[in-house]
Design a protein around this motif. Structure first.
Motif, short mmCIF file in Angstrom:
data_model
loop_
_atom_site.label_atom_id
_atom_site.label_comp_id
_atom_site.label_asym_id
_atom_site.label_seq_id
_atom_site.Cartn_x
_atom_site.Cartn_y
_atom_site.Cartn_z
N LEU A 98 13.14 10.15 -3.55
CA LEU A 98 11.93 9.46 -3.91
C LEU A 98 12.86 8.01 -4.38
CD1 LEU A 98 8.97 8.75 -3.78
CD2 LEU A 98 8.92 9.90 -6.09
N LEU A 128 -1.66 9.10 4.90
CA LEU A 128 -2.14 7.42 4.79
C LEU A 128 -2.11 7.09 6.52
CD1 LEU A 128 -2.44 4.93 3.31
CD2 LEU A 128 0.11 4.34 3.54
N ILE A 164 14.22 5.78 -1.94
CA ILE A 164 13.12 5.27 -1.02
C ILE A 164 12.63 4.02 -1.78
CG2 ILE A 164 10.77 5.25 0.13
CD1 ILE A 164 11.54 8.35 0.69
N ILE A 205 6.71 13.67 0.29
CA ILE A 205 6.50 12.38 0.43
C ILE A 205 5.99 12.11 1.92
CG2 ILE A 205 7.80 10.07 0.67
CD1 ILE A 205 10.11 11.41 -1.08
N TRP A 235 -5.16 5.31 8.52
CA TRP A 235 -5.13 4.09 9.08
C TRP A 235 -5.25 4.11 10.69
CZ3 TRP A 235 -0.42 1.43 6.48
CH2 TRP A 235 -0.84 0.89 5.31
N MET A 261 0.93 -1.15 0.02
CA MET A 261 -0.14 0.01 -0.12
C MET A 261 0.81 1.36 -0.01
SD MET A 261 -2.91 -1.24 -0.28
CE MET A 261 -2.82 -2.71 -0.56
N ILE A 262 1.85 1.14 0.66
CA ILE A 262 2.66 2.40 0.92
C ILE A 262 3.46 2.49 -0.63
CG2 ILE A 262 4.85 3.41 2.17
CD1 ILE A 262 4.01 1.76 4.48
N MET A 308 1.28 4.11 -3.13
CA MET A 308 1.33 5.66 -3.01
C MET A 308 2.54 6.21 -3.39
SD MET A 308 -0.57 6.75 0.54
CE MET A 308 -1.27 8.40 -0.44
N LEU A 309 3.59 5.64 -3.25
CA LEU A 309 4.93 6.32 -3.57
C LEU A 309 5.10 6.28 -5.14
CD1 LEU A 309 7.18 5.60 -0.62
CD2 LEU A 309 6.05 7.63 -0.88
N LEU A 323 3.21 8.88 -6.61
CA LEU A 323 3.83 10.27 -6.87
C LEU A 323 5.15 10.12 -7.67
CD1 LEU A 323 4.05 12.76 -5.19
CD2 LEU A 323 5.56 11.84 -3.51
N GLU A 343 -0.59 9.10 -12.16
CA GLU A 343 -0.34 8.56 -10.79
C GLU A 343 -1.57 7.54 -10.23
OE1 GLU A 343 -1.21 11.97 -7.94
OE2 GLU A 343 -0.32 10.69 -6.24
N MET A 347 2.38 12.61 2.06
CA MET A 347 1.45 11.75 1.66
C MET A 347 1.38 10.34 2.80
SD MET A 347 2.11 10.86 -2.28
CE MET A 347 0.26 10.48 -2.59
N LEU A 348 2.53 10.25 3.34
CA LEU A 348 2.63 9.25 4.26
C LEU A 348 1.86 9.31 5.67
CD1 LEU A 348 6.08 7.69 3.61
CD2 LEU A 348 3.85 6.84 2.58
#
Lengths: 228, 228
Positions: free
Chosen positions: A156, B100, A159, B93, B104, A92-93, A96-97, A100, A204, B96-97
């Motif tokens: 980014l 999220l 990561i 970044i 959650w 899920m994470i 998202m990334l 982006l 995206e 966004m996290l």
DNA sequence: ACATGCACTATTGTATACAATTATACAGAA
DNA sequence: TTCTGTATAATTGTATACAATAGTGCATGT
């Protein structure tokens, strides 16, 4: 093989002892070889792999930053363990990334990289038609790698590479499916076209879905049962 | 001080030599003390800090995973450097996290943590009114920490803590502004309320904006000029 | 002058030795 | 028995010694 781009931010060099130790332990954790909360002792692992404590310690430090073990000072290193829920979270994470990333890539991509992206998809179709799954995996990696670079964001990129590396172990068992490979190609193509049309929102969203789909596929192929 | 929760996933223990070396180098990089591409030599840094190569090497390995230095095997460690653009990226970044995470947390938060969140905001108002900026910083940290825990996602928690740590250096110089502190409190309160109302979309959006606002504030206070 | 090879130096990679800390077991007292 | 303190062992933390690798500069030959 995967040498050209893999060596870029990779001091995971597989030729140093530390790199080997790091990879080995990570693999063992992700594959469920170690139980959760199991204590990892420097000497024991060192002996097992035929190296001294030094490279083992350095690998431990890295594994901790990746969240795979927890080090309690003066006490020991304990396996964090990874449950299906964690894998889901990670996807899920990452979803998202990657979204982006696709957005930023849409804005920043160079002509040259855009061409490389198109070429990648062309080649992927070629190999998918012929069932060359090894090349497909390679091209899949490269597709995302291009996007990372095209995002023009050092962090980014960093990561997402980590995530990618992290999930490689899990994927290996499952993603070899040619069917998924073909579906994945289509999704890549759509992402590429959105980028080409400079539609960042669309890129995206598609990238989001692409990762979610990859996860769904993995889950359907029985991942839940393989670990734990 | 910041000891209770800081020690949780923190083998950055400030009492080991490695921890000190790690913190020191990271600070030096983030504060611009080292120039980009500058080579960091193990012995030199060791002598400077009065320690041997071993803890320095371990710190290097960690710094590399954080992306602050790049290690070329058998060659050396080079400072990656961090530009205003990078800081911006990191905030985007993180935005966004954190969004999220808020989402959650909305789903998973326990009654107890919810109460702690409300208490946190109550206390923050108290200290904001009296201009206790130190306590405010502490409560701000704790607010986010609670959300990380409430997300019930080991990995999201892990990543966000990293980001947080990472940005602490930069914030120190700028975020002491009481004005921003008060605005931040209001935003925290709104996030808390959204979570309480179980409105995950709203919580996510507000958390997104919260981080963006923090970034804007930092930028307005002249961050761009302080580094580079 | 320029290229090439070799010795030498500097630096990192690894192993080992020593120090500090923590866990364990056992003896002795309440 | 149970608690406590101490000696002991096991393990990590740090320093140092040795090995391997890469960079530098000089000498030599063309």
């Amino acid at each position: 093989m995967s040498s050209e781009y893999g060596s870029k931010s990779d001091s995971n060099d597989k030729y140093s002892l530390r790199g080997r130790v790091f990879k080995k332990i990570r693999e063992d954790i992700l594959s469920g070889h170690y139980r959760e909360s199991e204590e990892l002792k420097e000497v024991a692992i060192g002996e097992e792999l035929g190296v001294s404590r030094t490279p083992v310690r350095e690998a431990f430090r890295q594994l901790e930053l990746e969240g795979l073990i927890r080090i309690i000072p003066n006490k020991g290193a304990y396996v964090t363990g990874i449950r299906p829920k964690d894998v889901k979270d990670i996807y899920m994470i990452r979803s998202m990334l990657e979204g982006l990333c696709a957005r930023w890539a849409t804005v920043n991509i160079s002509k040259k990289k855009m061409e490389e992206l198109e070429e990648n998809i062309y080649l992927s179709d070629f190999h998918a038609a012929r069932g060359h799954s090894e090349q497909l995996t390679e091209l899949d990696n490269r597709f995302h790698e291009i996007l990372y670079e095209a995002s023009e964001s050092k962090f980014l990129e960093h990561i997402l590479r980590d995530f990618h590396q992290y999930l490689v172990q899990v994927r290996m068992k499952n993603l070899a499916s040619l069917e998924r490979g073909r579906a994945s190609n289509k999704e890549h193509k759509m992402i590429m076209e959105a980028i080409k049309e400079k539609d960042a929102d669309k890129a995206e969203r598609l990238a989001n879905e692409h990762i979610i789909n990859a996860y769904q596929n993995m889950k359907n192929n029985g991942f839940e049962e393989t670990i734990e």
